[in-house]
Design a protein around this motif. Structure first.
Motif, PDB file in Angstrom:
ATOM      1  N   GLY A   1      35.889  32.038  36.720  1.00 41.66           N
ATOM      2  CA  GLY A   1      36.458  33.076  37.253  1.00 41.66           C
ATOM      3  C   GLY A   1      35.571  33.604  38.450  1.00 41.66           C
ATOM      4  N   LEU A   2      34.224  33.387  38.490  1.00 37.33           N
ATOM      5  CA  LEU A   2      33.586  33.957  39.702  1.00 37.33           C
ATOM      6  C   LEU A   2      33.556  32.694  40.804  1.00 37.33           C
ATOM      7  CD1 LEU A   2      30.226  34.448  38.000  1.00 37.33           C
ATOM      8  CD2 LEU A   2      31.633  36.029  38.960  1.00 37.33           C
ATOM      9  N   TYR A   3      33.821  31.573  40.551  1.00 33.35           N
ATOM     10  CA  TYR A   3      34.127  30.519  41.436  1.00 33.35           C
ATOM     11  C   TYR A   3      35.688  30.895  42.055  1.00 33.35           C
ATOM     12  CZ  TYR A   3      35.022  25.847  43.470  1.00 33.35           C
ATOM     13  OH  TYR A   3      35.130  25.080  44.470  1.00 33.35           O
TER      14      TYR A   3
ATOM     15  N   ASN B   1      30.152  33.326  65.349  1.00 30.68           N
ATOM     16  CA  ASN B   1      29.390  33.060  64.237  1.00 30.68           C
ATOM     17  C   ASN B   1      29.196  34.225  63.391  1.00 30.68           C
ATOM     18  OD1 ASN B   1      29.030  30.068  65.111  1.00 30.68           O
ATOM     19  ND2 ASN B   1      28.492  31.155  67.096  1.00 30.68           N
ATOM     20  N   TYR B   2      29.368  33.965  61.976  1.00 30.93           N
ATOM     21  CA  TYR B   2      29.135  34.710  61.208  1.00 30.93           C
ATOM     22  C   TYR B   2      28.501  34.257  59.927  1.00 30.93           C
ATOM     23  CZ  TYR B   2      30.488  38.243  57.498  1.00 30.93           C
ATOM     24  OH  TYR B   2      30.470  39.294  56.491  1.00 30.93           O
ATOM     25  N   ASP B   3      27.410  35.260  59.321  1.00 34.74           N
ATOM     26  CA  ASP B   3      26.819  34.730  58.120  1.00 34.74           C
ATOM     27  C   ASP B   3      27.856  35.265  56.917  1.00 34.74           C
ATOM     28  OD1 ASP B   3      24.675  33.326  58.711  1.00 34.74           O
ATOM     29  OD2 ASP B   3      23.474  34.982  58.722  1.00 34.74           O
ATOM     30  N   TYR B   4      28.140  34.535  56.195  1.00 30.88           N
ATOM     31  CA  TYR B   4      28.913  34.828  55.093  1.00 30.88           C
ATOM     32  C   TYR B   4      28.370  35.740  54.124  1.00 30.88           C
ATOM     33  CZ  TYR B   4      32.202  34.794  51.086  1.00 30.88           C
ATOM     34  OH  TYR B   4      32.909  35.082  49.807  1.00 30.88           O
ATOM     35  N   GLN B   5      28.856  36.751  53.740  1.00 35.46           N
ATOM     36  CA  GLN B   5      28.263  37.773  52.630  1.00 35.46           C
ATOM     37  C   GLN B   5      28.911  37.531  51.393  1.00 35.46           C
ATOM     38  OE1 GLN B   5      25.383  39.548  53.597  1.00 35.46           O
ATOM     39  NE2 GLN B   5      25.907  38.206  55.363  1.00 35.46           N
ATOM     40  N   PRO B   6      28.293  36.873  50.375  1.00 38.06           N
ATOM     41  CA  PRO B   6      29.055  36.525  49.087  1.00 38.06           C
ATOM     42  C   PRO B   6      29.135  37.653  48.162  1.00 38.06           C
ATOM     43  CG  PRO B   6      26.941  35.741  49.207  1.00 38.06           C
ATOM     44  CD  PRO B   6      27.067  36.256  50.529  1.00 38.06           C
ATOM     45  N   ILE B   7      30.155  37.694  47.222  1.00 39.50           N
ATOM     46  CA  ILE B   7      30.160  38.866  46.178  1.00 39.50           C
ATOM     47  C   ILE B   7      29.470  38.370  45.224  1.00 39.50           C
ATOM     48  CG2 ILE B   7      31.936  39.548  44.368  1.00 39.50           C
ATOM     49  CD1 ILE B   7      34.248  38.670  46.386  1.00 39.50           C
ATOM     50  N   VAL B   8      29.109  37.167  44.617  1.00 40.38           N
ATOM     51  CA  VAL B   8      28.231  36.967  43.591  1.00 40.38           C
ATOM     52  C   VAL B   8      26.886  36.419  43.881  1.00 40.38           C
ATOM     53  CG1 VAL B   8      30.307  36.613  42.152  1.00 40.38           C
ATOM     54  CG2 VAL B   8      29.198  34.667  43.137  1.00 40.38           C
ATOM     55  N   GLY B   9      26.552  36.231  45.007  1.00 39.68           N
ATOM     56  CA  GLY B   9      25.345  35.737  45.575  1.00 39.68           C
ATOM     57  C   GLY B   9      25.433  34.370  46.070  1.00 39.68           C
ATOM     58  N   ASN B  10      24.256  33.758  46.942  1.00 36.10           N
ATOM     59  CA  ASN B  10      24.496  32.666  47.313  1.00 36.10           C
ATOM     60  C   ASN B  10      24.102  31.461  46.355  1.00 36.10           C
ATOM     61  OD1 ASN B  10      24.880  33.262  49.936  1.00 36.10           O
ATOM     62  ND2 ASN B  10      22.619  33.879  50.181  1.00 36.10           N
ATOM     63  N   TRP B  11      23.803  31.827  45.124  1.00 34.46           N
ATOM     64  CA  TRP B  11      23.586  30.812  44.026  1.00 34.46           C
ATOM     65  C   TRP B  11      24.587  29.732  43.715  1.00 34.46           C
ATOM     66  CZ3 TRP B  11      26.489  31.048  39.627  1.00 34.46           C
ATOM     67  CH2 TRP B  11      26.804  32.307  39.389  1.00 34.46           C
ATOM     68  N   LEU B  12      25.927  30.454  44.007  1.00 37.74           N
ATOM     69  CA  LEU B  12      27.261  29.655  43.694  1.00 37.74           C
ATOM     70  C   LEU B  12      27.592  28.573  44.553  1.00 37.74           C
ATOM     71  CD1 LEU B  12      29.336  29.714  41.406  1.00 37.74           C
ATOM     72  CD2 LEU B  12      30.685  31.035  42.779  1.00 37.74           C
ATOM     73  N   PHE B  13      27.640  29.036  45.983  1.00 39.72           N
ATOM     74  CA  PHE B  13      27.858  28.184  47.103  1.00 39.72           C
ATOM     75  C   PHE B  13      26.690  27.541  47.913  1.00 39.72           C
ATOM     76  CE2 PHE B  13      32.187  29.557  45.575  1.00 39.72           C
ATOM     77  CZ  PHE B  13      32.766  28.459  45.642  1.00 39.72           C
ATOM     78  N   GLY B  14      25.938  28.567  47.988  1.00 41.37           N
ATOM     79  CA  GLY B  14      24.633  28.369  48.989  1.00 41.37           C
ATOM     80  C   GLY B  14      25.015  29.252  50.293  1.00 41.37           C
TER      81      GLY B  14
END
Length: 240
Positions: free
Chosen positions: A43-45, A189-202
């Protein structure tokens, strides 16, 4: 007597074991406990992948919109010549900032808008650049050439800037300006801001380009800045 008590105890344990072996009332809960982490990860993915797709689409549309606006904006003079002003460039950059406000575009990224121009002799230059965004460095400042003119003056000559004989863009896909014309080239150029944190995709940097040919009869000799003058959004500055 002791043997009888022992037999009774063993018999009771045997009956309990048989009852437990037949009891399936907690089976669903056990299955859910084992499968829940897997379902949660899937689900998080899915949520993170969908968000990435939306952010990529948003940034690509902002880049296209900014390049289009930059190629159209200006004040038409009495001679039907478009005079590009600093206030016009500030307006289109602020518009891009507002479009990306929901994702913190200028806080977490950098926008560079360049004017690639070619004179009547075929000499091609990056005449000027304007920027907005707090990020700096190799992955955020212009990747396809910079101009030596930063602050500039109201009398900046048409031959100022940095030579760019191959145009701007990736090797094999460079953008060329038309002779006696120009192209507005935008990099984001943009630093993507993840929903669940960088641990999923980096960590992820989103990078988009867009360009539009200047379609009006623009005066390429300079960027005008009539009184009251506007603050130039030159690329030596890093405002949000």
């Amino acid at each position: 007597m002791m043997i009888s008590k022992a037999r009774t105890a063993f018999s009771a344990l045997a009956r309990m074991r048989r009852r437990l072996s037949r009891d399936t009332s907690g089976l669903a809960m056990l299955e859910f406990a084992f499968s829940a982490p897997i379902v949660l990860m899937i689900g998080l993915y899915g949520v993170e992948t969908a968000n990435q797709a939306l952010i990529n689409l948003k940034i690509s549309q902002i880049a296209l919109s900014l390049a289009d606006n930059g190629s159209r904006v200006g004040l038409i003079s009495g001679a039907n010549i478009e005079q590009l002003r600093e206030i016009d460039l500030n307006d289109v950059l602020v518009a891009a900032k507002n479009q990306g406000s929901s994702i913190g575009l200028t806080t977490n990224g950098r926008i560079t808008m360049s004017s690639l121009e070619k004179d009547s002799s075929g000499t091609q230059r990056i005449h000027w650049q304007r920027c907005i965004g707090t990020k700096s460095g190799t992955n955020y400042d212009s990747s396809y050439g910079t101009t030596t003119v930063t602050a500039g003056t109201d009398t900046t000559p048409a031959n100022a800037g940095t030579l760019a004989p191959n145009g701007m863009g990736d090797p094999g896909a460079q953008v060329q300006a038309p002779t006696s014309g120009g192209v507005i080239f935008v990099e984001i150029n943009y630093d993507y801001q993840p929903i669940v944190g960088n641990w999923l995709f980096g960590p992820m940097r989103i990078h988009y380009l867009a360009s539009f040919v200047v379609r009006d009869n623009r005066d390429f000799t300079q960027i005008y800045n009539p009184s009251p003058t506007a603050t130039r959004a030159t690329c030596n500055l890093y405002p949000a």
